[in-house]
Design a protein around this motif. Structure first.
Motif, PDB file in Angstrom:
ATOM      1  N   VAL A   1      -5.352   5.516   0.035  1.00  0.00           N
ATOM      2  CA  VAL A   1      -4.202   4.644  -0.212  1.00  0.00           C
ATOM      3  C   VAL A   1      -4.435   3.826  -1.478  1.00  0.00           C
ATOM      4  O   VAL A   1      -5.576   3.545  -1.867  1.00  0.00           O
ATOM      5  CB  VAL A   1      -3.942   3.689   0.977  1.00  0.00           C
ATOM      6  N   THR A   2      -3.332   3.474  -2.124  1.00  0.00           N
ATOM      7  CA  THR A   2      -3.382   2.517  -3.230  1.00  0.00           C
ATOM      8  C   THR A   2      -2.990   1.141  -2.699  1.00  0.00           C
ATOM      9  O   THR A   2      -2.215   1.037  -1.744  1.00  0.00           O
ATOM     10  CB  THR A   2      -2.411   2.904  -4.353  1.00  0.00           C
ATOM     11  N   GLN A   3      -3.510   0.109  -3.312  1.00  0.00           N
ATOM     12  CA  GLN A   3      -3.166  -1.261  -2.938  1.00  0.00           C
ATOM     13  C   GLN A   3      -2.900  -2.053  -4.207  1.00  0.00           C
ATOM     14  O   GLN A   3      -3.702  -2.025  -5.142  1.00  0.00           O
ATOM     15  CB  GLN A   3      -4.294  -1.913  -2.146  1.00  0.00           C
TER      16      GLN A   3
ATOM     17  N   GLU B   1      -4.537  12.691  -4.896  1.00  0.00           N
ATOM     18  CA  GLU B   1      -5.548  12.349  -3.895  1.00  0.00           C
ATOM     19  C   GLU B   1      -6.928  12.801  -4.362  1.00  0.00           C
ATOM     20  O   GLU B   1      -7.919  12.073  -4.227  1.00  0.00           O
ATOM     21  CB  GLU B   1      -5.209  12.980  -2.553  1.00  0.00           C
TER      22      GLU B   1
ATOM     23  N   GLN C   1      -7.163   9.212   5.092  1.00  0.00           N
ATOM     24  CA  GLN C   1      -6.157   8.847   4.105  1.00  0.00           C
ATOM     25  C   GLN C   1      -6.784   8.183   2.890  1.00  0.00           C
ATOM     26  O   GLN C   1      -7.821   7.522   2.996  1.00  0.00           O
ATOM     27  CB  GLN C   1      -5.124   7.887   4.716  1.00  0.00           C
TER      28      GLN C   1
ATOM     29  N   ARG D   1       0.834  -1.194   0.000  1.00  0.00           N
ATOM     30  CA  ARG D   1       0.000   0.000   0.000  1.00  0.00           C
ATOM     31  C   ARG D   1       0.874   1.249   0.000  1.00  0.00           C
ATOM     32  O   ARG D   1       1.992   1.230   0.519  1.00  0.00           O
ATOM     33  CB  ARG D   1      -0.933   0.020   1.220  1.00  0.00           C
ATOM     34  N   TYR D   2       0.332   2.300  -0.615  1.00  0.00           N
ATOM     35  CA  TYR D   2       1.029   3.586  -0.654  1.00  0.00           C
ATOM     36  C   TYR D   2       0.036   4.668  -0.273  1.00  0.00           C
ATOM     37  O   TYR D   2      -1.063   4.739  -0.831  1.00  0.00           O
ATOM     38  CB  TYR D   2       1.598   3.854  -2.047  1.00  0.00           C
ATOM     39  N   ARG D   3       0.436   5.511   0.683  1.00  0.00           N
ATOM     40  CA  ARG D   3      -0.446   6.574   1.164  1.00  0.00           C
ATOM     41  C   ARG D   3      -0.348   7.794   0.251  1.00  0.00           C
ATOM     42  O   ARG D   3       0.723   8.372   0.101  1.00  0.00           O
ATOM     43  CB  ARG D   3      -0.092   6.937   2.599  1.00  0.00           C
ATOM     44  N   LEU D   4      -1.465   8.154  -0.348  1.00  0.00           N
ATOM     45  CA  LEU D   4      -1.496   9.302  -1.246  1.00  0.00           C
ATOM     46  C   LEU D   4      -1.655  10.619  -0.509  1.00  0.00           C
ATOM     47  O   LEU D   4      -1.251  11.671  -1.019  1.00  0.00           O
ATOM     48  CB  LEU D   4      -2.648   9.157  -2.245  1.00  0.00           C
ATOM     49  N   SER D   5      -2.274  10.591   0.660  1.00  0.00           N
ATOM     50  CA  SER D   5      -2.572  11.837   1.368  1.00  0.00           C
ATOM     51  C   SER D   5      -1.283  12.604   1.632  1.00  0.00           C
ATOM     52  O   SER D   5      -0.348  12.072   2.246  1.00  0.00           O
ATOM     53  CB  SER D   5      -3.289  11.533   2.683  1.00  0.00           C
TER      54      SER D   5
ATOM     55  N   THR E   1       0.885  12.890   5.060  1.00  0.00           N
ATOM     56  CA  THR E   1       1.548  11.741   5.677  1.00  0.00           C
ATOM     57  C   THR E   1       2.940  11.567   5.062  1.00  0.00           C
ATOM     58  O   THR E   1       3.238  12.086   4.001  1.00  0.00           O
ATOM     59  CB  THR E   1       0.737  10.460   5.462  1.00  0.00           C
TER      60      THR E   1
END
Length: 304
Positions: A166-168, A113, A164, A89-93, A96
């Motif tokens: 997130v991409t998965q 986002e 948040q 996973r990658y946090r786009l917000s 963060t």
């Protein structure tokens, strides 16, 4: 991406781009050797996979050396695969991940986002679907909206703990199909090169490369380092099949994960450029990576 506003840190990223360019040239030599005498689609596919493996091993060795490794990063994660039951996973917000407000990364992630939220609508989960070159479809990555715990006194998130997006990554079987599809698309372009009909200005051939890039973005293999592996390998592949080094968009991995296939196509067609030839004094339209040296300038396509 440039996560801060410190020009000295930006210089470090420029240094890594030069390291990537050197590996792109080395992988170009591997590709040239493997493709010499290749007469079938299967042999060409195997050649592109071999070049990809060469780049993946280079990225691991760079991590072991430690010069370009992020703080608290583990070099073994660059070699470790996501696995059959895993995902990344990658946090786009933008708030963060220690990204400085106003930095290039902050601005880009703020945009992405918003794109993700618009695509998701009222659904907290969104499934990207990828159309392969034969028209069949396979599931790509997912987008998720993750609400933060609420402060009863205000009704909003606690300070420093925002909502948040997130991409998965896609499921293992789908990632394997997508990565293979990338090599197959590049092998088709190599077939055109062998026949003397490769043309970087041909819209259909440009789309084939864009497809290959999108499939690769949707099919990451390793827990860390996939962005550098993808960029370096794609620079190598483009230089080989079109005899022209590319300048890739800044964040093709995130563009692919967030914007979907149509949006990715649009970004690539708008921003993918050719690097200036060694004899050209014209500025590059969008310099986001060092260029790989075209095969024609290096006898036999071997790295220097």
């Amino acid at each position: 991406m440039k996560t801060g506003n410190n020009p000295a840190a930006w210089d470090q990223l420029g240094g890594f781009a030069a390291v990537q360019a050197a590996e792109a040239n080395a992988a170009l030599g591997v590709l040239a050797q493997r493709l010499e005498g290749a007469g079938s689609q299967a042999e060409r596919v195997a050649a592109f996979e071999a070049a990809y493996r060469h780049v993946a091993e280079w990225r691991y060795q760079v991590a072991v050396e430690g010069q370009w490794t992020r703080p608290n990063a583990d070099a073994d994660d660059v070699r470790a695969t996501i696995g059959e039951d895993g995902y990344m996973r990658y946090r786009l917000s933008p708030g963060t991940g220690n990204r400085e407000p106003g930095s290039p990364a902050w601005k880009l992630l703020s945009e992405l986002e918003q794109v993700a939220l618009e695509r998701m609508g009222r659904d907290p989960h969104f499934q990207n679907v990828v159309t392969l070159r034969d028209g069949t479809t396979v599931n790509g990555n997912q987008l998720h909206y993750v609400p933060a715990p609420r402060n009863p006194a205000t009704g909003g998130p606690y300070l420093g703990n925002p909502d948040q997006v997130v991409t998965q990554t896609a499921a293992y079987a789908d990632r394997e199909v997508l990565r293979r599809a990338s090599f197959e698309a590049l092998a088709e372009l190599e077939g055109a090169r062998a026949a003397g009909t490769a043309d970087v200005r041909d819209p259909a051939q440009r789309q084939a490369f864009v497809d290959a890039a999108y499939f690769l973005v949707q099919g990451p293999e390793f827990k860390r380092g996939s962005d550098a592996i993808m960029r370096t390998f794609l620079a190598t592949a483009h230089t080989r099949v079109f005899d022209a080094a590319p300048v890739l968009p800044q964040a093709i991995d995130l563009d692919g994960m967030v914007r979907g296939q149509e949006g990715f196509n649009r970004v690539m067609h708008e921003q993918l450029r050719l690097a200036p030839s060694p004899t050209s004094n014209e500025p590059t339209a969008a310099t986001t990576t060092e260029r790989a040296t075209p095969t024609r300038t290096r006898p036999g396509g071997l790295a220097r």
